[in-house]
Scaffold this active site. Structure first.
Site: not given
Length: 306
Positions: A2-3, A106, A125
DNA sequence: CTCGATCCCTGGACGC
DNA sequence: TGCGTCCAGGGATCGA
């Protein structure tokens, strides 16, 4: 990953789906990416999500006042009172789910909402970040970041870029220079501007700098329209991938032909990141191969104890 | 001031 | 099938 365009897509999706909802309770699972987990458990329950905005690569959930016996009022317009900051890192996702929906792997945080749904944060992550900040602490945090590339004026952009001798790729990725640009959109904007990623910012001409500002803005706006780029993980709040990856001209195209000139796109490491560029359209800066190592990063040895 | 190196983390790709 | 290795990358931090 994600940017700015992906975070904007998520923020818009949340604004449409959970703005106005009240958080009833919070369930934390893994918390090593949260600044102060206890603070979140204490402060969030009972708070209303007034609205959702993007700030750089952060999703900001702007919350109503903490105390307020009785009716709660909107925060003063334009003033940030208190907010939950969420950085999606590489693999983070923030989306509403029906409570009966099984937890995805997660899922580290669940916010139970007053309409029976849950706003869930998942992040394989855990490169993301979550923090509850208010008042001066919040303002101080936001001040760490540079200009929004969608809003920066020609002058502001030029000052920020041309006053540094760092390589342009590093400058684009530096969140204290510009907030929101990541590896994909840095490479895409440099390709469109025909600027080599290792060019020092101070060596860019005023014309090149303005070309870059416009190219970057255009790429970001187009990517927002296409709901971001999905390389591996990114999905929006409806679980849908973005489509802008189909329009990449440099990123991820190593060895393929440049759309402009047909030369092979190359990949080098600049500023510690893979940088994709056309060696013909984006000639290396004169004066050497500074920062032009080939693709391999040194293999770390035995990880040392800490 | 700017740089590279290292660390955090896990899934996926790849070689055997 | 399964294991080991490498790689991806945003950001913080540290030493050069």
């Amino acid at each position: 990953m994600p940017e700015l365009p992906e975070v904007e897509t998520v923020a818009r999706g949340l604004q449409a789906s959970v703005a106005g909802r009240r958080i009833l309770s919070v369930i934390l699972r893994k918390t090593d990416f949260i600044d102060d987990p206890a603070l979140i458990e204490r402060e969030l329950p009972g708070r209303r999500i007034e609205r959702i905005e993007r700030y750089g690569k952060f999703v900001l959930l702007l919350l109503d006042e903490a105390d307020a016996g009785g009716t709660r009022n909107s925060p003063a317009t334009g003033l940030l009172g208190q907010a939950l900051l969420v950085h999606l890192g590489m693999t983070g996702n923030l989306a509403p789910n029906f409570a009966e929906q099984p937890l995805e792997k997660h899922t580290h945080v669940s916010f139970l909402l007053d309409d029976g749904r849950e706003l869930r944060y998942t992040d394989a992550r855990r490169f993301g970040r979550m923090a509850y900040l208010s008042g001066e602490t919040l303002l101080a945090e936001l001040r760490r970041f540079g200009a929004d590339p969608l809003e920066a004026s020609r002058e502001e952009f030029a000052v920020r870029i041309r006053s540094s001798r760092a390589r342009i790729k590093a400058l684009l990725l530096d969140q204290s220079v510009l907030r929101g640009v990541g590896n994909i959109y840095a490479d895409e904007s440099l390709w469109r501007s025909k600027i080599h990623p290792a060019t020092p910012g101070s060596r860019l001409s005023p014309q090149q700098t303005e070309t870059l500002r416009k190219a970057l803005k255009a790429v970001l706006l187009r990517a927002i329209e296409m709901r971001g780029s999905t390389i591996s993980d990114f999905v929006d709040t409806d679980g849908e991938p973005g489509e802008y990856q189909q329009h990449h001209r440099a990123y991820g195209r190593e060895g393929r032909k440049c759309y402009r000139c047909g030369a092979r796109i190359e990949r080098v490491i600049v500023a510690g990141r893979s940088s994709h560029f056309c060696p013909s359209c984006q000639p290396a800066p004169r004066g050497g191969r500074r920062g032009m190592k080939t693709k391999k990063r040194n293999r770390p040895g035995k990880p040392s104890k800490r």
